[in-house]
Design a protein around this motif. Structure first.
Motif, PDB file in Angstrom:
ATOM      1  N   PRO A   1      -6.371   5.323 -10.072  1.00 54.53           N
ATOM      2  CA  PRO A   1      -6.292   4.802  -8.696  1.00 54.53           C
ATOM      3  C   PRO A   1      -4.817   3.569  -9.150  1.00 54.53           C
ATOM      4  O   PRO A   1      -4.294   3.331 -10.142  1.00 54.53           O
ATOM      5  CB  PRO A   1      -7.302   3.545  -8.709  1.00 54.53           C
ATOM      6  N   ILE A   2      -3.936   3.941  -8.076  1.00 53.63           N
ATOM      7  CA  ILE A   2      -2.566   2.932  -8.138  1.00 53.63           C
ATOM      8  C   ILE A   2      -3.081   1.497  -7.860  1.00 53.63           C
ATOM      9  O   ILE A   2      -2.260   0.643  -8.269  1.00 53.63           O
ATOM     10  CB  ILE A   2      -1.784   3.449  -7.062  1.00 53.63           C
TER      11      ILE A   2
ATOM     12  N   LEU B   1       0.962  -1.192   0.009  1.00 53.53           N
ATOM     13  CA  LEU B   1       0.032  -0.005  -0.027  1.00 53.53           C
ATOM     14  C   LEU B   1       0.862   1.274  -0.194  1.00 53.53           C
ATOM     15  O   LEU B   1       2.077   1.287   0.377  1.00 53.53           O
ATOM     16  CB  LEU B   1      -0.850  -0.170   1.118  1.00 53.53           C
ATOM     17  N   PRO B   2       0.373   2.423  -0.520  1.00 55.49           N
ATOM     18  CA  PRO B   2       1.207   3.651  -0.791  1.00 55.49           C
ATOM     19  C   PRO B   2       1.331   4.505   0.509  1.00 55.49           C
ATOM     20  O   PRO B   2       1.906   5.597   0.498  1.00 55.49           O
ATOM     21  CB  PRO B   2       0.464   4.477  -1.579  1.00 55.49           C
ATOM     22  N   GLY B   3       0.823   4.012   1.815  1.00 52.17           N
ATOM     23  CA  GLY B   3       1.040   4.826   2.824  1.00 52.17           C
ATOM     24  C   GLY B   3       0.781   3.961   4.220  1.00 52.17           C
ATOM     25  O   GLY B   3       0.612   2.900   4.089  1.00 52.17           O
ATOM     26  N   THR B   4       0.655   4.885   5.227  1.00 48.11           N
ATOM     27  CA  THR B   4       0.362   4.277   6.535  1.00 48.11           C
ATOM     28  C   THR B   4      -0.894   4.726   7.252  1.00 48.11           C
ATOM     29  O   THR B   4      -1.400   4.430   8.104  1.00 48.11           O
ATOM     30  CB  THR B   4       1.528   4.514   7.426  1.00 48.11           C
ATOM     31  N   LYS B   5      -1.609   5.741   6.718  1.00 44.20           N
ATOM     32  CA  LYS B   5      -2.762   6.458   7.085  1.00 44.20           C
ATOM     33  C   LYS B   5      -3.597   6.582   6.022  1.00 44.20           C
ATOM     34  O   LYS B   5      -3.326   7.709   5.222  1.00 44.20           O
ATOM     35  CB  LYS B   5      -2.343   7.646   8.029  1.00 44.20           C
ATOM     36  N   ALA B   6      -4.913   6.068   5.900  1.00 46.22           N
ATOM     37  CA  ALA B   6      -5.652   6.348   4.977  1.00 46.22           C
ATOM     38  C   ALA B   6      -6.928   6.830   5.387  1.00 46.22           C
ATOM     39  O   ALA B   6      -7.431   6.752   6.470  1.00 46.22           O
ATOM     40  CB  ALA B   6      -6.145   4.784   4.365  1.00 46.22           C
TER      41      ALA B   6
ATOM     42  N   ALA C   1      -1.431  14.550  -6.581  1.00 42.96           N
ATOM     43  CA  ALA C   1      -2.398  14.107  -5.623  1.00 42.96           C
ATOM     44  C   ALA C   1      -1.786  12.754  -4.761  1.00 42.96           C
ATOM     45  O   ALA C   1      -0.727  12.200  -5.075  1.00 42.96           O
ATOM     46  CB  ALA C   1      -3.540  13.625  -6.531  1.00 42.96           C
ATOM     47  N   LEU C   2      -2.573  12.789  -3.707  1.00 44.52           N
ATOM     48  CA  LEU C   2      -2.430  11.562  -2.929  1.00 44.52           C
ATOM     49  C   LEU C   2      -2.711  10.386  -3.600  1.00 44.52           C
ATOM     50  O   LEU C   2      -3.626  10.186  -4.389  1.00 44.52           O
ATOM     51  CB  LEU C   2      -3.138  11.684  -1.579  1.00 44.52           C
ATOM     52  N   PRO C   3      -1.807   9.499  -3.277  1.00 44.42           N
ATOM     53  CA  PRO C   3      -2.293   7.964  -4.201  1.00 44.42           C
ATOM     54  C   PRO C   3      -3.741   7.512  -3.714  1.00 44.42           C
ATOM     55  O   PRO C   3      -4.299   7.822  -2.680  1.00 44.42           O
ATOM     56  CB  PRO C   3      -1.267   6.781  -3.518  1.00 44.42           C
ATOM     57  N   ILE C   4      -4.292   6.934  -4.586  1.00 39.40           N
ATOM     58  CA  ILE C   4      -5.914   6.342  -4.511  1.00 39.40           C
ATOM     59  C   ILE C   4      -5.803   4.989  -4.539  1.00 39.40           C
ATOM     60  O   ILE C   4      -5.348   4.279  -5.540  1.00 39.40           O
ATOM     61  CB  ILE C   4      -6.584   6.942  -5.738  1.00 39.40           C
ATOM     62  N   VAL C   5      -6.690   4.324  -3.546  1.00 42.19           N
ATOM     63  CA  VAL C   5      -6.922   2.804  -3.826  1.00 42.19           C
ATOM     64  C   VAL C   5      -8.493   2.847  -3.894  1.00 42.19           C
ATOM     65  O   VAL C   5      -9.314   3.364  -3.185  1.00 42.19           O
ATOM     66  CB  VAL C   5      -6.491   2.347  -2.375  1.00 42.19           C
ATOM     67  N   ALA C   6      -8.924   2.056  -4.911  1.00 48.82           N
ATOM     68  CA  ALA C   6     -10.186   1.864  -5.325  1.00 48.82           C
ATOM     69  C   ALA C   6     -10.826   0.613  -4.754  1.00 48.82           C
ATOM     70  O   ALA C   6     -10.305  -0.510  -5.285  1.00 48.82           O
ATOM     71  CB  ALA C   6     -10.781   2.118  -6.650  1.00 48.82           C
TER      72      ALA C   6
ATOM     73  N   PHE D   1      -2.524   8.617   1.808  1.00 46.67           N
ATOM     74  CA  PHE D   1      -3.453   8.089   0.867  1.00 46.67           C
ATOM     75  C   PHE D   1      -5.053   8.116   1.000  1.00 46.67           C
ATOM     76  O   PHE D   1      -5.417   8.302   2.263  1.00 46.67           O
ATOM     77  CB  PHE D   1      -2.851   6.968   0.194  1.00 46.67           C
ATOM     78  N   VAL D   2      -5.684   7.904  -0.158  1.00 50.59           N
ATOM     79  CA  VAL D   2      -7.105   7.998   0.193  1.00 50.59           C
ATOM     80  C   VAL D   2      -7.752   6.615  -0.378  1.00 50.59           C
ATOM     81  O   VAL D   2      -7.317   5.968  -1.482  1.00 50.59           O
ATOM     82  CB  VAL D   2      -7.683   8.971  -0.868  1.00 50.59           C
ATOM     83  N   VAL D   3      -8.824   6.145   0.301  1.00 54.66           N
ATOM     84  CA  VAL D   3      -9.473   4.838  -0.194  1.00 54.66           C
ATOM     85  C   VAL D   3     -10.847   5.143  -0.666  1.00 54.66           C
ATOM     86  O   VAL D   3     -11.622   5.633   0.466  1.00 54.66           O
ATOM     87  CB  VAL D   3      -9.470   3.607   0.691  1.00 54.66           C
ATOM     88  N   GLY D   4     -11.236   4.847  -1.823  1.00 53.38           N
ATOM     89  CA  GLY D   4     -12.696   5.032  -2.198  1.00 53.38           C
ATOM     90  C   GLY D   4     -13.361   3.688  -2.034  1.00 53.38           C
ATOM     91  O   GLY D   4     -13.023   2.755  -2.651  1.00 53.38           O
ATOM     92  N   LEU D   5     -14.276   3.813  -1.216  1.00 57.43           N
ATOM     93  CA  LEU D   5     -14.990   2.226  -0.872  1.00 57.43           C
ATOM     94  C   LEU D   5     -16.358   2.401  -1.174  1.00 57.43           C
ATOM     95  O   LEU D   5     -17.012   3.553  -0.602  1.00 57.43           O
ATOM     96  CB  LEU D   5     -15.007   2.101   0.602  1.00 57.43           C
TER      97      LEU D   5
END
Length: 392
Positions: free
Chosen positions: A174-175, A26-31, A134-139, A90-94
């Motif tokens: 999204p990455i 994952l691209p970071g430690t706080k989402a 931008a911050l990395p994105i996880v979808a 990073f940001v998670v779109g759920l």
């Protein structure tokens, strides 16, 4: 044979794939986890599971849960402010397309100055270049509709001006995207249909767009075929994991179409409808427009329409040559009926016939770029005519 291909997203696809969130890089430690304002992510346990899996992977998380079905500018700015304040990396779109789209826009504004609308190129947007990455994105998609897990696009509405406009840059791919059809079995039948038709029209519009490529055509025709064969099955039985998986694959392929081709003016028209009437689900609006829209274009893109009809299973070759393009409309109407959405009316969503000229102008002013990607250039009068013919 002159095209570019760029889809930098790692996609984990298949039933049970959500579990890999606990071990994938994952691209970071706080989402910041972005979800809708509804209760489905909590009700079905998806949010808890995602937070637990992130924790197993050494990631802290917090939740922003104010996204509307048609996401709005104020929510983007509020979410970005929280991401900044809490030092999320990073940001998670759920959830569905609205949550993932909002996550993309929040990821941009968590880093960049000013207002999100400063960077929008249509309507009243400022058309400024995005200066900071931008911050990395996880979808993590729980629906099969927008294809946003495989494209850079995000659609946000500016509430005070009724402008619903798409935006996308390389950073808003999204990455990482997780497409787990097991998360889609809880979607009710009517929403399954709306979302599936949205995916279908991403593929069909991308196929008839004037910037389609050999690669986008391959993705589009396969997406059209999979939806034609499986969407009604998923509508009739949401627990049918084979149908769900095939529709999910079609949706991801349609996102790839969006990354290698484009939507056309059909989407501009629907965005205008739901900008003025945000209670209108995007897919429902597209269903109501589609027969009128494609009937207008069938003789202008005849060979493409024949290809799409064949992908939908129509016996085109047995027909006289001049009737073959219309087979696509025939197939479309069959699928609409089989998915139990043939009774949709614009008036049921509060749309009035005398609004149509205003809606047509809005479509052309806010997302006029998509009109330039049609293979025939629509006039304002023709745009009004298409929407009026769809009105019922």
């Amino acid at each position: 044979m002159d095209f570019q291909y760029f889809i930098p997203t790692k996609i984990l696809f298949g039933p049970g794939k959500l579990n890999e969130l606990s071990k994938v890089k994952l691209p970071g430690t706080k989402a910041l986890i972005v979800i809708s304002g509804g209760n489905s992510m909590r009700k079905y346990g998806y949010l808890d599971k995602v937070q637990c899996l992130l924790k197993e992977n050494g990631v802290q998380s917090l939740v922003f849960d104010k996204i509307l079905p048609n996401p709005v500018l104020s929510s983007v700015m509020e979410g970005a402010s929280i991401a900044k304040r809490e030092c999320c990396d990073f940001v998670v779109g759920l959830g569905g397309g609205s949550s993932i789209d909002a996550a993309k826009s929040i990821a941009v504004m968590a880093i960049n100055p000013g207002n999100y609308w400063d960077y929008i190129s249509g309507g009243s947007g400022g058309n400024k270049p995005v200066s900071k990455k931008a911050l990395p994105i996880v979808a993590i998609t729980t629906t099969a509709g927008t294809g946003t897990e495989a494209d850079p696009w995000t659609v946000i509405t500016k509430e005070d001006t009724n402008e619903k406009i798409g935006f996308g840059i390389e950073d808003t791919f999204p990455i990482l995207s997780i497409v787990d059809p097991e998360l889609m079995t809880s979607i009710p039948p009517h929403l399954t249909a709306y979302q599936g038709f949205d995916a279908l029209f991403h593929a069909t519009e991308g196929y008839i767009a004037n910037i389609s490529t050999p690669l986008s055509d391959i993705f589009a025709l396969k997406s059209i075929e999979l939806i034609s064969q499986n969407l009604s099955k998923a509508v009739k039985n949401g627990e049918n994991i084979t149908a769900r998986t095939n529709v999910a694959l079609a949706n991801t392929l349609s996102g790839m179409v969006e990354s290698t081709s484009s939507c056309t003016s059909e989407h501009s028209m629907e965005h205008a409808l739901s900008a003025y009437h945000p209670e209108l689900p995007h897919g429902a609006g597209l269903i109501m427009l589609c027969e009128s829209y494609y009937s207008f274009f069938e003789d202008k893109v005849a060979e493409k329409f024949i290809d799409m009809a064949k992908a939908m299973g129509e016996d085109v070759d047995s027909l006289p040559e001049h009737k073959r393009p219309h087979s696509f409309i025939t197939a479309l109407k069959k699928l609409i009926k089989n998915c139990n959405v043939e009774a949709l009316k614009m008036s049921d969503f509060g749309i009035k016939e005398d609004e149509i000229p205003k809606i047509a102008e809005n479509a052309r002013n806010t997302m006029g770029g998509l009109f330039t990607l049609d293979r025939y250039t629509l006039s304002l009068d023709e745009t009004i005519e298409i929407i009026k013919n769809a009105y019922k």
